[in-house]
Each structure stands twice: as C-alpha cells, then as structure tokens.
Enzyme design. Structure first.
Site, PDB file in Angstrom:
ATOM      1  N   ASN A  44      -6.338  36.279  -4.920  1.00 26.35           N
ATOM      2  CA  ASN A  44      -5.365  35.319  -5.436  1.00 26.35           C
ATOM      3  C   ASN A  44      -4.011  35.622  -4.802  1.00 26.35           C
ATOM      4  O   ASN A  44      -3.298  36.525  -5.241  1.00 26.35           O
ATOM      5  CB  ASN A  44      -5.280  35.400  -6.957  1.00 26.35           C
ATOM      6  CG  ASN A  44      -4.320  34.367  -7.526  1.00 26.35           C
ATOM      7  OD1 ASN A  44      -3.610  33.671  -6.794  1.00 26.35           O
ATOM      8  ND2 ASN A  44      -4.294  34.246  -8.848  1.00 26.35           N
ATOM      9  N   CYS A  85       0.842  -1.199   0.000  1.00 22.87           N
ATOM     10  CA  CYS A  85       0.000   0.000   0.000  1.00 22.87           C
ATOM     11  C   CYS A  85       0.874   1.244   0.000  1.00 22.87           C
ATOM     12  O   CYS A  85       1.884   1.311   0.710  1.00 22.87           O
ATOM     13  CB  CYS A  85      -0.911  -0.019   1.225  1.00 22.87           C
ATOM     14  SG  CYS A  85      -1.866   1.503   1.455  1.00 22.87           S
ATOM     15  N   CYS A  99       1.469   4.626   3.464  1.00 23.05           N
ATOM     16  CA  CYS A  99       2.519   4.878   4.463  1.00 23.05           C
ATOM     17  C   CYS A  99       3.878   4.500   3.885  1.00 23.05           C
ATOM     18  O   CYS A  99       3.983   3.593   3.059  1.00 23.05           O
ATOM     19  CB  CYS A  99       2.286   4.055   5.730  1.00 23.05           C
ATOM     20  SG  CYS A  99       0.827   4.511   6.675  1.00 23.05           S
ATOM     21  N   PHE A 126      -4.092  32.755   3.463  1.00 20.42           N
ATOM     22  CA  PHE A 126      -4.493  31.379   3.173  1.00 20.42           C
ATOM     23  C   PHE A 126      -5.318  30.850   4.354  1.00 20.42           C
ATOM     24  O   PHE A 126      -5.056  29.780   4.892  1.00 20.42           O
ATOM     25  CB  PHE A 126      -3.277  30.483   2.919  1.00 20.42           C
ATOM     26  CG  PHE A 126      -2.351  30.974   1.846  1.00 20.42           C
ATOM     27  CD1 PHE A 126      -2.580  30.669   0.509  1.00 20.42           C
ATOM     28  CD2 PHE A 126      -1.246  31.745   2.162  1.00 20.42           C
ATOM     29  CE1 PHE A 126      -1.716  31.120  -0.487  1.00 20.42           C
ATOM     30  CE2 PHE A 126      -0.376  32.202   1.182  1.00 20.42           C
ATOM     31  CZ  PHE A 126      -0.611  31.892  -0.148  1.00 20.42           C
ATOM     32  N   ASN A 141      -9.400  28.296  10.426  1.00 24.90           N
ATOM     33  CA  ASN A 141      -8.751  27.464  11.443  1.00 24.90           C
ATOM     34  C   ASN A 141      -7.894  28.273  12.414  1.00 24.90           C
ATOM     35  O   ASN A 141      -7.887  28.009  13.622  1.00 24.90           O
ATOM     36  CB  ASN A 141      -7.893  26.404  10.750  1.00 24.90           C
ATOM     37  CG  ASN A 141      -7.314  25.379  11.706  1.00 24.90           C
ATOM     38  OD1 ASN A 141      -8.041  24.743  12.458  1.00 24.90           O
ATOM     39  ND2 ASN A 141      -6.002  25.203  11.674  1.00 24.90           N
ATOM     40  N   GLN A 195      -7.360  20.122   8.302  1.00 25.55           N
ATOM     41  CA  GLN A 195      -6.192  19.310   8.616  1.00 25.55           C
ATOM     42  C   GLN A 195      -6.599  17.851   8.805  1.00 25.55           C
ATOM     43  O   GLN A 195      -7.649  17.552   9.376  1.00 25.55           O
ATOM     44  CB  GLN A 195      -5.495  19.825   9.873  1.00 25.55           C
ATOM     45  CG  GLN A 195      -4.850  21.194   9.709  1.00 25.55           C
ATOM     46  CD  GLN A 195      -3.598  21.163   8.839  1.00 25.55           C
ATOM     47  OE1 GLN A 195      -3.223  20.141   8.281  1.00 25.55           O
ATOM     48  NE2 GLN A 195      -2.943  22.303   8.725  1.00 25.55           N
ATOM     49  N   CYS A 242       3.558  22.972   4.788  1.00 20.01           N
ATOM     50  CA  CYS A 242       3.431  21.541   4.516  1.00 20.01           C
ATOM     51  C   CYS A 242       4.446  21.092   3.466  1.00 20.01           C
ATOM     52  O   CYS A 242       4.328  20.002   2.906  1.00 20.01           O
ATOM     53  CB  CYS A 242       2.010  21.192   4.077  1.00 20.01           C
ATOM     54  SG  CYS A 242       1.412  22.102   2.638  1.00 20.01           S
TER      55      CYS A 242
END
Length: 465
Positions: free
Chosen positions: A367, A99, A102, A318, A323, A289, A421
């Site tokens: 934008n 898979c 992970c 952003f 959040n 998240q 990220c």
C-alpha cells in the site's frame, strides 16, 4: 414593495440582470476545466466577481448567462462571442458541447498544449513555489482516434427511441445521444450505432448499464456489465456481433474480479513498446494508458531522463502491469516494481516472464499510500526511482523520502522521474521533494495524453547531490 438589491450586485455592471441584455465580459485565461475566466468591474472601477464561462477562450469578448451564483464567483455559459480569439477553431465533432467527453475541441491544438503547460507551471508555482530549471518540450501526437480505452454508459431511453450508448452529457447523468466519436479509434466509433441495435435486441437491455472498451494490437475487447444472466438468444447475438465486427466480448456480472472472457476465447489483448522490444499482454479492466502512441513516447522520454545504467538498481513505484518496469529491466542491473494491487502485481510478473526480463525484475504488493521512511529503508539502496501514481499522487512516498533526508539515516535515490496525471498533486509532492528532501526540480513538461480535453498529464525530473 420590491426586495432590496445587495450593494455588490448594484455596483457590478457585468453582473447578470434579468430581464435585459446579457452582460459583457473580457476573458483573461482558461481554468483547469477549460472554462474561460474573466472578472467583472464595478462602477467604481474595482475588480468584482470572477466569472467562469464555459465555451469562452482567452482574449475573447463575450456575453454570458450565469447558471450558478456565489458571493465571490459565478459559473456561466457563452451567449454570444463579440470578439473571437485567434485560437478558436471549429470543433470536429457534431456532438461537442453536449457530450462531456471533450472540453477543448474549440481551441487550436497548439494552444491546447500551451494552456496545459501554463496549468502545470501555475500549479508548481502557486502550490509549491517552484519553477523547473528547464521546461521540457511537450509530448504530443495524434489529436483524433487516440482513445484506446473508454467507459461508455448504456441507457434504454424511450423518449429517445431506444438504447443510447455513449459518454455522459456535460455535467449530467444523462447519456449523450451520439452516433460517432472523433476521439475513439475509427473502427470503434463506427460501432456505436451497431452497439445500440445489439443492446436493443438483448433480453437484459435494461440491466446492462455500462460497456467498457479496450483496444489492443490485434483485437478490441468490450466488457459488458450485466446485472442479470444472459440467455441463449443473447449469447447468439453476441457471437454474431463479435464475428462481424472482429471484437471480443467479456462479461462482468459483479465486481471487477468477476470479469471473464465470453467469446471468442482464442484471442488476447496486448500493446507494444517497440523501442524496447516489449509486448505487454493485459486484460480489459487492467489499468493501461489511454493513448498507446503517446505512451510509447512517454516511456522513451522517462527512461532517457532517468538514464539507467547496467550498474543501477531502480525502484518503480505504482508499477501497474510493468509499463515502465519491463523497459527499465532492459537497461538496468535490477528493477523492483511495487504496486498496490495483487492482481496487477501478478500480471506484471507474468509480463516480465513473457518478455524474458524476469531475471532482472522483482515485484511486490504494498500500500504505497501508507508507506513510511522505514518501509523505504527496508527495501535497500536504489540508485533511481520512477514514480507513476494515480491522481491522488505520491504523498506518502514523498513524505517518506523527506523523513529519510532529514534524519540522515538511509540511502536516497540520486534521481527521480515522476509521471503525473494531476498537476496539483505533482506540485504538492514536488514541494516536499525539493523543500524537505533536498532535491532540485531539474525539469518538467506536459504530456498531451488526452487531446481535446482539459486533462493534464506531465513528467518531472528531480535530482539530488
């Protein structure tokens, strides 16, 4: 007459040769895809090719088999582990290795975090020639059952005996034949086999390529990508499944804007930020998240680093569905959230009203990948910025701040918290903020948002005198 063998291949004693024994390699490090990295040594004792070995760990001595050869490097898989690393651990999942969900289950969790910290530091140094004044303690939490969002592929495969529902196989378009998943919440993992049976019973089993799932505080939503309309029998099956497994079905016949709830209609998704008294409603296709537990810790860390006061105006770039914006509104005089999606901007405003902070917040759709110094100036003076971009980073924002700094025309925030990220785009943007906009990189650290994967989330603090 045999073909001549290139000199470089003749001299490299670790280069793959067929037939014959598998070559041996000492593994020195891990790359950003969690592959072991080693280098062959020529017969002259000189460094040879770099070999990227899937499944190998630093400190190990392995034999390997190459599946892709280039002039300066090769990609390979482990054949045998001659000397295992002390960091090696037994994968928890029976499908690990096949898979593609992970890539690090064979690596001890503490070592996973250490590897990600090194990836962050290496990117900052090699791409921006920066070292943080302080490396923050890593943010980490549960290693299993944390993935509250996932996109599963659906495939009707006769050779496998029917429908498969799961992640793609590693580096493949095939769907992994998985019956459970250790990183999904247990109740979702337990649904994988029933989901197979459900899809097998539908009239559109060959016209449903994807199921997107989102887990909320009270309900789990499953978004079915349907390329043809469902019939009455399909509707009955979906309702029965939803009642049995306590899930909510949504249907998506075309693009993301066509997503609509199907059954039941009297429930809604949300997550909470208890430290700030925030309840955040969302739709299953909204960006949120993946790891709700880590998100709570991340929001708390970000706000403590930013240290907003009742006198501060804060700009949240952003901002998504709010959040960070909504918790910031609890602590600041005013917060402005900017997002590139009209849909998310509307959702953020609704969430601000839901939580009673709309008097301290404003939202705008812009934008942010084309923003200029003039655009930033036009927003007015802000004391602090919070930036949480997608993987592409915040290049235009960083360039705009650098332009303002170099022109001396316009106010700049004294403090920036950047949530990333992608360590390479963070490093690129950090280089602009430090070398051209006059900020100092006060601290940086990893956020283990995706345990057992090579994904590196991080947070950085910038300050300017």
């Amino acid at each position: 007459m045999s073909e001549a063998v290139p000199t470089s291949a003749r001299k490299s004693r670790n280069a793959p040769v067929a037939p014959g024994p598998a070559p041996v390699l000492e593994i020195e490090s891990l790359d950003m895809e969690a592959r072991g990295v080693g280098r062959t040594i020529t017969e002259d004792g000189e460094p040879g090719k770099v070999i990227f070995v899937e499944g190998a760990l630093p400190g190990e001595r392995v034999t390997y088999s190459s599946f892709r050869r280039k002039p300066s490097y090769e990609q390979a898989t482990v054949v045998d582990i001659l000397r295992p690393s002390v960091m090696r651990t037994k994968p928890k999942c029976a499908f690990f290795g096949t898979c593609g969900g992970c890539s690090m289950q064979h690596l001890d969790m503490r070592a996973q975090v250490a590897v990600k910290q090194r990836v962050l530091e290496d990117n900052l140094w090699h791409l921006a020639k920066l070292r943080a004044e302080t490396m923050f303690a890593p943010i980490h939490g549960p290693s299993w059952g944390y993935r509250y969002r996932a996109r599963l592929t659906v495939r009707n495969v006769a050779k496998k005996g029917g429908v498969l529902v799961g992640f793609h196989e590693k580096k493949s378009s095939y769907v992994a034949d998985m019956t459970s998943c250790e990183v999904l919440p247990p109740h979702v993992s337990a649904m994988l086999v029933p989901l197979r049976r459900l899809v097998e019973g539908l009239s559109i089993r060959d016209r449903m390529p994807q199921i997107e799932l989102a887990v909320g505080s009270e309900v789990t939503a499953l978004v079915l990508r349907v390329l043809e309309p469902i019939n009455a029998d399909d509707e009955a099956l979906l309702r029965a499944f939803a009642d049995e497994h306590k899930v909510q079905f949504w249907l998506q016949p075309k693009g993301p804007d066509t997503v609509a709830p199907f059954y039941p209609l009297d429930v809604s998704l949300d997550y909470t930020l208890p430290e700030f008294g925030i309840r955040m409603p969302f739709k299953p296709t909204d960006f949120t998240q993946v790891n709700h537990q880590i998100n709570r810790v991340l929001v708390g860390r970000a706000l403590r680093l930013l240290a907003p006061s009742r006198d501060d105006r804060v700009l949240d770039l952003f901002c998504g569905i709010g959040n960070f914006t909504l918790p910031l509104a609890r602590l600041s005089r005013e917060v402005m959230g900017i997002e590139g999606s009209d849909t998310l901007t509307t959702r953020a405003l609704a969430n601000a009203r839901e939580n009673g902070v709309d008097g301290h917040t404003t939202f705008a759709c812009r934008n942010l990948f084309e923003v200029t110094g003039d655009d930033i100036r036009a927003l007015g003076a802000f004391d602090k910025f919070l930036i949480d971009p997608p993987r592409e980073g915040a290049l235009a924002v960083s360039k705009a701040l650098a332009e303002i700094a170099q022109s001396g025309e316009g106010p700049l925030p004294k403090r920036i918290v950047y949530v990333s990220c992608n360590p390479s785009t963070l490093a690129r943007d950090a280089g602009l903020l430090v070398h051209e906009a006059g900020y100092r990189l006060k601290g940086a650290g990893v956020v283990n948002m995706f345990p057992n994967t090579s994904h590196v989330e991080s947070i950085a603090l910038f300050e300017r005198d």
